[in-house]
Design a protein around this motif. Structure first.
Motif, short mmCIF file in Angstrom:
data_model
loop_
_atom_site.label_atom_id
_atom_site.label_comp_id
_atom_site.label_asym_id
_atom_site.label_seq_id
_atom_site.Cartn_x
_atom_site.Cartn_y
_atom_site.Cartn_z
N PRO A 155 0.78 -1.21 -0.22
CA PRO A 155 0.03 -0.14 -0.04
C PRO A 155 0.92 1.44 0.02
N THR A 215 0.58 5.81 -0.65
CA THR A 215 -0.33 6.98 -0.96
C THR A 215 -0.16 7.66 -2.35
N ASP A 245 3.19 9.03 -2.55
CA ASP A 245 4.41 8.05 -2.80
C ASP A 245 4.35 7.77 -3.81
N HIS A 250 -5.48 5.91 5.90
CA HIS A 250 -4.17 5.54 6.37
C HIS A 250 -4.25 5.53 7.80
N SER A 285 -2.07 6.12 10.21
CA SER A 285 -1.47 7.13 11.20
C SER A 285 -1.84 8.56 10.79
N ASP A 286 -2.45 8.86 9.47
CA ASP A 286 -2.87 10.20 9.22
C ASP A 286 -4.07 10.10 8.30
N LYS A 337 -4.92 11.37 4.72
CA LYS A 337 -4.33 10.47 3.66
C LYS A 337 -5.13 9.21 3.41
N LEU A 338 -5.12 8.76 2.11
CA LEU A 338 -5.50 7.45 1.77
C LEU A 338 -4.56 6.41 1.27
N LEU A 339 -4.53 5.04 1.74
CA LEU A 339 -3.60 4.41 1.22
C LEU A 339 -4.33 3.62 0.01
N ASN A 394 -4.51 0.14 -2.53
CA ASN A 394 -3.93 -1.24 -2.28
C ASN A 394 -4.57 -1.79 -3.91
#
Length: 141
Positions: free
Chosen positions: A43, A45, A48, A78, A80-81, A84-86, A88
């Motif tokens: 995963p 962002t 990234d 996300h 921890s934040d 944001k979106l992770l 996949n």
């Protein structure tokens, strides 16, 4: 040939080979690249992906949007934040990427068999670890 000349010839040749092999793809290069990064890294962002590809956030976001619409990736919060979106890979995305990779490999494999004799194929195979070492060294810098 000195090292700089060899480096330039290698860069040109590998670049041309990669661009030529990508013509076998059925999906746009940006989308295929995003799927590849998610497959290799897990995963990520959109930021990234943009950073790894060396493109603008907007360019990466455009590719991600198309992949979301096609259900090739999915987004989740996300851990921890919350801003944001992770992203996949979905099962469909993994299958599509595998199909693209098979197509490339088959096309290149056919060319290798058509153009190179057995000794040349052995030479090419022997060069692969050298190219991998160069890549690892450059990534470490």
């Amino acid at each position: 040939m000195d090292s700089n000349q060899l480096a330039e010839e290698l860069r040109l040749t590998v670049g041309q080979l990669v661009r030529t092999v990508r013509t076998a793809d059925k999906m746009p290069p940006g989308e295929a690249a995003v799927l590849g990064y998610l497959d290799r890294s897990g995963p990520l962002t959109t930021a990234d992906i943009a950073q790894q590809r060396g493109v603008s956030h907007q360019s990466a976001a455009k590719a991600v949007k198309e992949l979301l619409v096609q259900d090739l990736v999915h987004a989740e919060a996300h851990p921890s934040d919350g801003r944001k979106l992770l992203l996949n890979l979905t099962a469909t995305g993994s299958s599509r990427l595998a199909e693209e990779r098979r197509r490339r490999a088959a096309w290149l494999g056919t060319a290798i068999n058509d153009v190179l004799n057995p000794e040349e194929r052995e030479t090419l195979a022997a060069a692969l670890p050298l190219l991998s070492r160069l890549t690892a060294h450059l990534k470490a810098k």
